[in-house]
Design an enzyme around this catalytic site. Structure first.
Site, PDB file in Angstrom:
ATOM      1  N   ASP A 190      -8.117  -1.997   3.273  1.00 61.01           N
ATOM      2  CA  ASP A 190      -6.798  -1.558   3.720  1.00 61.01           C
ATOM      3  C   ASP A 190      -6.735  -1.421   5.245  1.00 61.01           C
ATOM      4  OD1 ASP A 190      -6.417  -1.325   0.991  1.00 61.01           O
ATOM      5  OD2 ASP A 190      -6.756   0.837   0.981  1.00 61.01           O
ATOM      6  N   HIS A 206       0.839  -1.196   0.000  1.00 61.95           N
ATOM      7  CA  HIS A 206       0.000   0.000   0.000  1.00 61.95           C
ATOM      8  C   HIS A 206       0.879   1.253   0.000  1.00 61.95           C
ATOM      9  CE1 HIS A 206      -2.972   2.997   1.308  1.00 61.95           C
ATOM     10  NE2 HIS A 206      -3.865   2.151   0.834  1.00 61.95           N
ATOM     11  N   CYS A 233      43.700  14.452 -19.263  1.00 56.83           N
ATOM     12  CA  CYS A 233      43.520  13.008 -19.080  1.00 56.83           C
ATOM     13  C   CYS A 233      44.690  12.200 -19.609  1.00 56.83           C
ATOM     14  CB  CYS A 233      42.219  12.552 -19.726  1.00 56.83           C
ATOM     15  SG  CYS A 233      42.065  13.033 -21.456  1.00 56.83           S
ATOM     16  N   SER A 242      26.261  12.352  -8.381  1.00 58.15           N
ATOM     17  CA  SER A 242      25.593  11.330  -7.566  1.00 58.15           C
ATOM     18  C   SER A 242      24.087  11.358  -7.753  1.00 58.15           C
ATOM     19  CB  SER A 242      25.942  11.539  -6.092  1.00 58.15           C
ATOM     20  OG  SER A 242      25.522  12.818  -5.644  1.00 58.15           O
TER      21      SER A 242
END
Length: 914
Positions: A99, A63, A663, A587
């Site tokens: 419920d 639920h 890099c 993130s």
């Protein structure tokens, strides 16, 4: 399908009972399964208790609320309507109530102020709900499941599916109005009465700053008029606080941005002059000629409902153009104005000049700097518009030269990712980009490259301010190569080709086998902060050329050039939704991208640990394609027979180029012992000539590091090297001035076991190790003793030695007597834990497309050659081949071995010693 594949019985009955009584056949079928436990998502009120109570362990139900706070099917909505700060879900035991059964477990989450039903469901109720149900079943299996009676208190069942009860009351605070609107969002929609009709409102957010200027809109029962501005419709509560509504829907179902309310209303009141009425009748004749099956063309006649097809759209547009040559019309105009009256009004307004294409609305941050005015967007760019983040959050982006705040930038959330992906998906599947002639697509990319070049000085200034790049370097590299990249891939648009493949014919059939390169769909891109615009170009140009659409996250600390690029892309005519830019955290935004089921490919440049996490998330979500450019520890080998002056000059560039934030920077120099001291001495002399300072100063050689946290990491890196025994011969300190400046640094006597010998600094730190004169094999072994393999280099006058070393260095790029030389036509990418997939060159467009195989006359061939040969290749043979073929350098010899091996396998003979 899943049930059938696993042999699980599956039954689909339209209902369990009729007139309140269970259907015998259904109940008997259910009982025959011998279920031990029923696991139900949501409703149980339509399932007979003979089913609920039958299993040994009964029934449990999920639920979407913290029972008993909200019950019923609208529980999520009431969580928002009541402004609950906490939400969550309950797993409970079913009983004969609604419920009301005992609780087994609950999980809660915070509910944000601008949370929606969709965002709450997608970020928590669905993923955590699945985990909760799994945990509940395990608790039952272990005999540890609690049975906690529900309190009789709590909200009763309340439905919100009836439109008439969703009217907005304005005699309450703005926060309560906002909660009412967001709780009714999507279905059925909260509404207010405006000018005698119901106006349904969607996309509500609280507004906590000054309401901008706009046009007042009288709303029934509102304490004061609403304000229609370029941001949307502002409404007021009885506390004089405001909320913002983004979209409106009229009673006829037409949905518009709230900011367009008055322009939309004006369209419906258009009055025509005699000349315009004559034009309308001429257009009516055109409609009648096309819709020959319709006796009378009324104002409400719908072009498509009367049977018109796509060719009819083209005919209509071209016939109308013959009557009104000065009006610009496209096929899309017919789809947006399908009734005769709407279509005529579209043409009349364009003829009057009232409906010219709207200017791109940009809320610029302007600065007088570098003898120019730069104007930079600072909001998310979604579906062709600059908009605030859904939750209104922002963050500061900082100038690394002095630590000052440049501006506040929208901080995108998962909800913004969902909106951007939806826009990109629609643009790919329904928009003109995917269906566009490839040459037309290339023309738009050429136009974008031209605009970037026209704005190169502004873009280079933005790069200098936001990333600390030296302005002169930014002009030539950051911006110059970005322009070249888009021009290069614009030329590829109409040259993406497949193959025809000769196959063995099964007589009497004659089959044609061919391949096509097809766009993937929505591509996500996460770029780093060292070359903000250039990495954007490297990652996105090939994707766009192939016909894909993009959702791109710039680095959180360097978002501004990407947002300026978004503006230029819109001005170049790139259709809405094709390019979407979302500044924010990796993130949050990056993670949502990697998990999103509608994204089909993700390209990432960044650290190896984050790359691994992204790859895992992409695999678990929908197996999306991945290309990764990750960490590096690129070795540079300098032999004693080199041109030492050139080796010093190029070696310094290999390390200090772009402040070492590169890099492919040479992470470790191996210098032959006999020239080691002379090499170091010359390097130190050259470093002392370098000018460290303001990147906008044309004479500056070395600007600030990108951000403060990175500077601190670099200083710590040098400290660790010294503690382990390396010799600090220069630098290693922060420059004593405002900003994030670091001295160029040289560490010598670096041994293989040291941290600085193995890990990347990503800064201006030259790490030097000696190797014994003539020990080519030894230095190769040391150079390859790393999990990274992005780039490498060698300096020597001996071409034979250079070629030998090139073949044995384990890196995606090997530079010989040069360094940092990249070109848009040359593929770029790494080996090992430096990632996979290529940027630039023809190889880049290959990873942005699917290779689809097509066979005519019912024959089916696989697009993976290994699926053809794997049945005759047991694993031990594959292992044998790997070991054997790796030692055979002749391609012809390797081919001969494979042919012999296949022949023997086919004849079922044992393997001979090949």
């Amino acid at each position: 399908m899943a049930a059938e594949k696993e042999g699980t019985p599956l039954f689909k009955f339209p209902r369990w009972r009729v007139k309140g009584k269970p259907i015998t056949e259904v109940i008997e079928t259910y009982h025959s399964l011998g279920a031990q436990l029923n696991v139900l998502p949501f409703c149980s009120q339509f399932i007979p208790m003979e089913v609920i109570d039958q299993p040994q362990h009964g029934s449990i139900i999920y639920h979407p609320s913290l029972l008993p706070r909200h019950r019923g099917a609208s529980a999520i909505n009431w969580t928002l309507i009541h402004g609950d700060k906490k939400g969550g879900f309950t797993v409970f035991w079913a009983d004969d109530g609604l419920d009301t059964g005992p609780i087994l477990l609950q999980r809660e989450c915070d509910v944000a102020a601008d949370e929606t039903v969709d965002s709450l469901y997608n970020r928590f109720l669905f993923p955590e709900g699945i985990k909760g149900m799994v945990e509940a079943v395990q608790l039952i299996a272990d005999g540890k499941a609690p049975i906690i009676p529900q309190s009789k208190e709590g909200a009763p069942y309340e439905g919100i599916q009836r439109k008439e009860i969703a009217q907005i009351r304005f005699d309450q605070p703005a926060a309560d109005i906002h909660n009412w609107i967001r709780g009714h969002d999507k279905v059925p929609g909260a509404w207010a009465s405006v000018n005698g009709q119901k106006l349904t409102m969607y996309g509500s957010t609280m507004h906590n700053t000054t309401v901008p200027e706009g046009q007042p809109l009288e709303i029934d029962n509102s304490p004061q008029p609403g304000i229609v501005s370029k941001n949307g419709l502002f409404l007021y509560g009885n506390d004089s606080k405001a909320l913002l509504v983004k979209n409106l829907q009229f009673e006829d179902g037409k949905m518009i941005p709230a900011s367009k309310y008055f322009s939309s209303a004006k369209q419906s009141k258009l009055e025509l002059s005699e000349e315009e009425m004559a034009l309308a009748e001429a257009i009516r004749v055109i409609w009648k000629g096309i819709l020959s099956n319709v006796s009378v063309i009324e104002d409400t006649t719908d072009f498509f409902k009367c049977g018109a097809a796509s060719m009819d759209v083209v005919r209509l547009i071209e016939e109308v153009k013959q009557h009104v040559r000065e009006v610009r019309l496209q096929n899309e105009d017919v789809y947006m104005a399908t009734t005769f009256q709407e279509f005529v009004q579209t043409i009349i307004r364009r003829q009057r000049g009232e409906d010219d294409e709207e200017d791109l609305e940009v809320d610029y941050v302007s600065k007088e700097v570098n003898n120019m005015t730069i104007r930079v967007p600072h909001q998310c760019f979604i579906n062709g518009k600059f908009v605030d983040a859904v939750d209104g959050k922002t963050y500061e982006t900082v100038n690394p030269t002095d630590g000052s705040v440049l501006c506040r930038v929208s901080y995108a959330s998962a909800a913004d990712v969902d909106q951007a992906v939806e826009a990109a998906k629609e643009a790919f599947e329904e928009g003109e980009w995917g269906r566009m002639n490839p040459r037309d697509r290339g023309h738009l990319l050429y136009r974008l490259a031209d605009l970037m070049e026209q704005h190169r000085e502004e873009l280079a200034t933005i790069e200098a301010l936001d990333s600390g790049a030296v302005y002169t370097l930014a002009l030539t590299t950051h911006i110059g190569m970005s322009v070249q990249t888009f021009r290069y891939f614009a030329g590829w648009c109409d040259k993406i080709q497949g193959l025809t493949i000769p196959i063995n014919q099964a007589r009497p059939n004659r089959n044609l086998t061919y391949t096509r390169r097809e766009p993937i769909g929505v591509c996500a891109i996460v770029i780093p902060w060292n070359y903000p615009l250039m990495m954007l170009a490297w990652k996105s140009a090939a994707c766009l050329a192939a016909g894909n659409t993009l959702v791109l996250k710039p680095a959180q600390v360097t978002p501004l050039s990407a947002l300026k690029f978004a503006e230029l892309s819109a001005r170049a005519g790139i259709p809405k939704g094709v390019i979407n830019i979302l500044p924010g955290s990796g993130s949050l935004v990056g993670q949502r991208m990697s998990e999103h089921p509608d994204i089909r490919k993700l390209g990432f440049t960044g650290s190896t640990p984050i790359g691994k996490q992204i790859m895992k998330s992409c695999a678990l979500s929908n197996l999306k394609k991945v290309s990764l450019e990750l960490g590096g520890k690129s070795p540079l080998i300098i032999f004693n027979d080199c041109d030492i002056d050139k080796a010093v000059r190029m070696g310094m560039s290999a390390v200090f180029f772009n402040k070492g934030e590169n890099c492919i920077a040479a992470g470790r120099l191996f210098v032959e012992e006999s020239i080691h001291d002379a090499f170091v001495e010359q390097v130190l002399a050259e470093i002392k000539k370098m000018k460290i300072g303001d990147p906008l100063d044309r004479s500056t050689d070395h600007g600030p590091q990108n951000h403060e946290a990175h500077l601190e990491k670099l200083l710590e890196y040098c400290e660790v090297g010294v503690k382990e025994g390396a010799t600090l011969v220069y630098g290693g300190r922060k420059v004593p001035r405002q900003g994030f400046f670091m001295e160029p640094t040289v560490l010598t006597n670096v041994e293989d076991h040291m941290y600085v010998a193995k890990e990347e600094s990503f800064g201006p730190v030259m790490v030097i190790s000696k190797f014994t004169d003539g020990d080519v094999e030894g230095v190769l072994k040391r150079a390859n003793n790393t999990e990274y393999g992005l780039a490498s280099g060698v300096f020597t006058r001996d071409i034979g030695k250079a070629m030998y070393v090139c073949e044995r260095l384990q890196a995606g790029t090997v530079f010989v007597n040069t360094y940092n030389k990249t070109d848009v036509a040359a593929p770029f990418g790494g080996f090992k834990q430096s990632g996979f997939g290529k940027d630039l060159g023809e190889q880049a467009r290959q990873i942005c497309t699917h290779h689809a195989f097509n066979v005519m006359r019912k024959t089916i061939w696989h697009n993976n050659v290994f699926s053809l040969i794997s049945p005759i290749f047991p694993c031990f043979i594959c292992s044998f081949l790997f070991k054997l073929l790796g030692n055979i350098h002749s391609l012809r010899e390797r081919s001969w071995v494979l042919v012999k091996l296949l022949a023997q396998c086919h004849d079922h003979r044992p393997l001979s010693p090949l």
